[in-house]
Design a protein around this motif. Structure first.
Motif, short mmCIF file in Angstrom:
data_model
loop_
_atom_site.label_atom_id
_atom_site.label_comp_id
_atom_site.label_asym_id
_atom_site.label_seq_id
_atom_site.Cartn_x
_atom_site.Cartn_y
_atom_site.Cartn_z
N GLN A 194 0.83 -1.36 0.07
CA GLN A 194 -0.34 0.10 -0.05
C GLN A 194 0.68 1.23 0.03
O GLN A 194 1.32 2.21 0.76
CB GLN A 194 -0.71 -0.28 1.44
CG GLN A 194 -2.19 1.02 1.06
CD GLN A 194 -2.87 0.59 2.04
OE1 GLN A 194 -2.88 -0.22 3.43
NE2 GLN A 194 -5.36 1.09 2.12
N ASP A 195 1.24 1.66 -1.32
CA ASP A 195 2.01 2.50 -1.53
C ASP A 195 1.77 4.35 -1.47
O ASP A 195 1.14 3.77 -2.11
CB ASP A 195 3.08 1.90 -2.79
CG ASP A 195 4.05 0.97 -1.81
OD1 ASP A 195 4.44 0.79 -1.17
OD2 ASP A 195 3.93 0.13 -3.71
N ASP A 196 2.76 4.91 -1.03
CA ASP A 196 1.96 6.90 -1.24
C ASP A 196 1.58 6.61 -2.58
O ASP A 196 2.71 6.61 -3.56
CB ASP A 196 2.59 7.78 -0.97
CG ASP A 196 3.44 7.47 0.77
OD1 ASP A 196 2.34 6.79 1.65
OD2 ASP A 196 4.48 7.99 1.31
N GLY A 197 0.64 6.80 -3.47
CA GLY A 197 0.14 7.29 -4.48
C GLY A 197 -0.64 6.34 -4.82
O GLY A 197 -1.15 6.12 -6.55
N GLN A 198 -0.41 4.41 -4.63
CA GLN A 198 -1.42 3.77 -4.92
C GLN A 198 -2.80 4.27 -4.59
O GLN A 198 -2.84 4.40 -3.62
CB GLN A 198 -0.10 2.63 -4.35
CG GLN A 198 -1.07 1.74 -4.79
CD GLN A 198 -0.62 0.11 -3.99
OE1 GLN A 198 1.06 0.00 -4.55
NE2 GLN A 198 -1.13 -0.85 -3.45
N ILE A 199 -3.17 3.44 -5.22
CA ILE A 199 -4.48 3.65 -5.42
C ILE A 199 -5.41 2.04 -4.50
O ILE A 199 -4.82 1.11 -5.31
CB ILE A 199 -5.60 3.93 -6.09
CG1 ILE A 199 -5.38 5.06 -6.61
CG2 ILE A 199 -7.52 3.30 -6.25
CD1 ILE A 199 -6.53 5.57 -8.39
N GLY A 200 -5.46 1.86 -3.56
CA GLY A 200 -5.83 0.40 -3.29
C GLY A 200 -5.30 -0.20 -2.83
O GLY A 200 -3.99 0.73 -2.49
N PHE A 201 -4.91 -1.18 -2.06
CA PHE A 201 -3.81 -2.23 -1.86
C PHE A 201 -3.83 -3.81 -2.55
O PHE A 201 -4.75 -4.30 -3.35
CB PHE A 201 -3.75 -2.78 -0.13
CG PHE A 201 -4.92 -2.52 0.48
CD1 PHE A 201 -4.95 -4.58 0.48
CD2 PHE A 201 -6.39 -2.25 0.41
CE1 PHE A 201 -5.68 -4.22 1.20
CE2 PHE A 201 -7.44 -2.85 0.93
CZ PHE A 201 -7.44 -4.57 1.48
N TYR A 202 -3.27 -4.64 -2.11
CA TYR A 202 -3.04 -5.98 -2.59
C TYR A 202 -2.03 -6.59 -1.53
O TYR A 202 -0.94 -6.53 -0.92
CB TYR A 202 -2.15 -5.99 -3.87
CG TYR A 202 -1.00 -5.74 -4.43
CD1 TYR A 202 -0.22 -6.39 -4.58
CD2 TYR A 202 -1.16 -4.52 -5.11
CE1 TYR A 202 1.44 -6.31 -4.09
CE2 TYR A 202 0.22 -3.66 -5.55
CZ TYR A 202 1.30 -4.87 -5.15
OH TYR A 202 2.54 -4.77 -5.69
N TRP A 203 -2.43 -7.96 -1.43
CA TRP A 203 -1.25 -8.68 -0.53
C TRP A 203 0.03 -9.64 -1.44
O TRP A 203 -0.62 -9.88 -2.76
CB TRP A 203 -2.47 -10.21 -0.03
CG TRP A 203 -3.04 -10.06 0.99
CD1 TRP A 203 -4.54 -9.41 1.25
CD2 TRP A 203 -3.02 -9.53 2.19
NE1 TRP A 203 -4.68 -8.88 2.25
CE2 TRP A 203 -3.77 -9.18 2.92
CE3 TRP A 203 -1.28 -10.34 3.09
CZ2 TRP A 203 -2.97 -9.26 5.16
CZ3 TRP A 203 -1.35 -9.80 4.40
CH2 TRP A 203 -2.44 -9.66 5.18
N THR A 204 1.20 -9.53 -1.16
CA THR A 204 1.52 -10.33 -1.63
C THR A 204 2.26 -11.77 -0.65
O THR A 204 2.24 -11.62 0.59
CB THR A 204 2.94 -9.56 -1.90
OG1 THR A 204 3.85 -9.35 -0.66
CG2 THR A 204 2.79 -8.52 -2.88
N THR A 205 2.51 -13.69 -1.29
CA THR A 205 3.24 -13.74 -0.45
C THR A 205 4.07 -13.43 0.09
O THR A 205 5.06 -12.55 0.25
CB THR A 205 3.69 -15.00 -1.30
OG1 THR A 205 4.17 -14.52 -2.17
CG2 THR A 205 2.20 -15.60 -1.86
#
Length: 274
Positions: free
Chosen positions: A7-18
């Motif tokens: 969930q980086d700055d400027g990113q819209i939304g988020f996602y999971w990683t292993t």
């Protein structure tokens, strides 16, 4: 190493990683993790954070303050997709774990659904409301009559329904849950909320029928969810959802309806498929 949220700055939304950085989903992770409850809580917190960020960045657009530019349309598209995917991922994860969403989960998912609907509106991605074009035009002044949840087609429950006022003269006028709860006299508010939730459950339950049209399902759920959410905001200028005392169980209905809406729209919106 644990799975993590990106969930980086400027990113819209988020996602999971292993743990090794490969993109994944909460639904997959909870089936493999020793502490799945922690992952679910992290998912909700990340979604909450992303909604706060989106409201700051896109509040004027979501509130209809200005028309979107080409770049705005791209951003709104990414916003509704990320929000919808997060809602569906959460719903599938708790179903896999056999958990019931609590009020906090319902508040976050509810706010996310409202934001998705508001993001899709300027993109012309919302279908007609139930009974659109079939109701009478209200006239100025106080209207006398009885509020009722009117089904579009009892033989096809996935088409949903909406609140209407049936006057003594036989007219059917548009009504909302908010108007029923706060602007009407003699309303049993708890019964109205229960009937509204039952209407959402009916659409969700019938969505899997072989002749159910996903577009009809999506339109029905969009309206029922929007109507419920607008009646349960923290204030007229807020997107935060609140549950009345004793209605925490409605969170389960809300989450199921949100997931069914995304699943239905994914059949004709390829942007939701991944």
């Amino acid at each position: 190493m644990r799975p993590r949220i990106v969930q980086d700055d400027g990113q819209i939304g988020f996602y999971w990683t292993t743990s090794d950085g490969a993109p994944t989903t909460l639904h997959v992770l909870v089936g493999e993790d020793d502490e799945p409850d922690r992952l679910v809580a992290t998912h909700l917190s990340a979604l909450d954070d992303s909604l706060i960020d989106a409201s700051r960045r896109f509040g004027e657009l979501l509130g209809g303050g200005r028309r979107p530019t080409v770049q705005d349309r791209q951003d709104l598209g990414e916003l509704y997709r990320s929000v919808d995917r997060a809602c569906l991922d959460y719903a599938r994860a708790v179903e896999r774990l056999g958990l019931a969403p609590d009020a906090r989960a319902g508040q976050i998912i509810g706010t996310a659904v409202l934001m998705s609907i508001l993001a899709r509106h300027p993109l012309d991605m919302l279908g007609p409301a139930p009974l659109e074009g079939e109701l009478d035009e209200p006239k100025p002044g106080v209207v006398g009559g009885y509020g009722e949840m009117a089904q579009v087609d009892h033989a096809r429950p996935w088409k949903g329904g909406r609140w209407v006022v049936r006057t003594e003269a036989g007219a059917r006028l548009p009504l909302t849950l908010s108007m029923l709860l706060y602007d009407s006299s003699g309303t049993n508010k708890d019964a109205a909320r229960s009937e509204h939730c039952e209407a959402m459950q009916k659409v969700v339950s019938s969505a899997a029928e072989t002749d159910a049209d996903p577009y009809d399902v999506a339109c029905a759920l969009d309206w029922l969810l929007y109507d419920w959410l607008m009646a349960h905001r923290d204030g007229p200028d807020s997107a935060e959802i609140v549950f009345p005392k004793g209605r925490d169980g409605d969170a389960t209905v809300l989450v199921a309806a949100a997931a069914a809406s995304v699943a239905a729209r994914a059949t004709f919106d390829p942007a939701l498929v991944r």
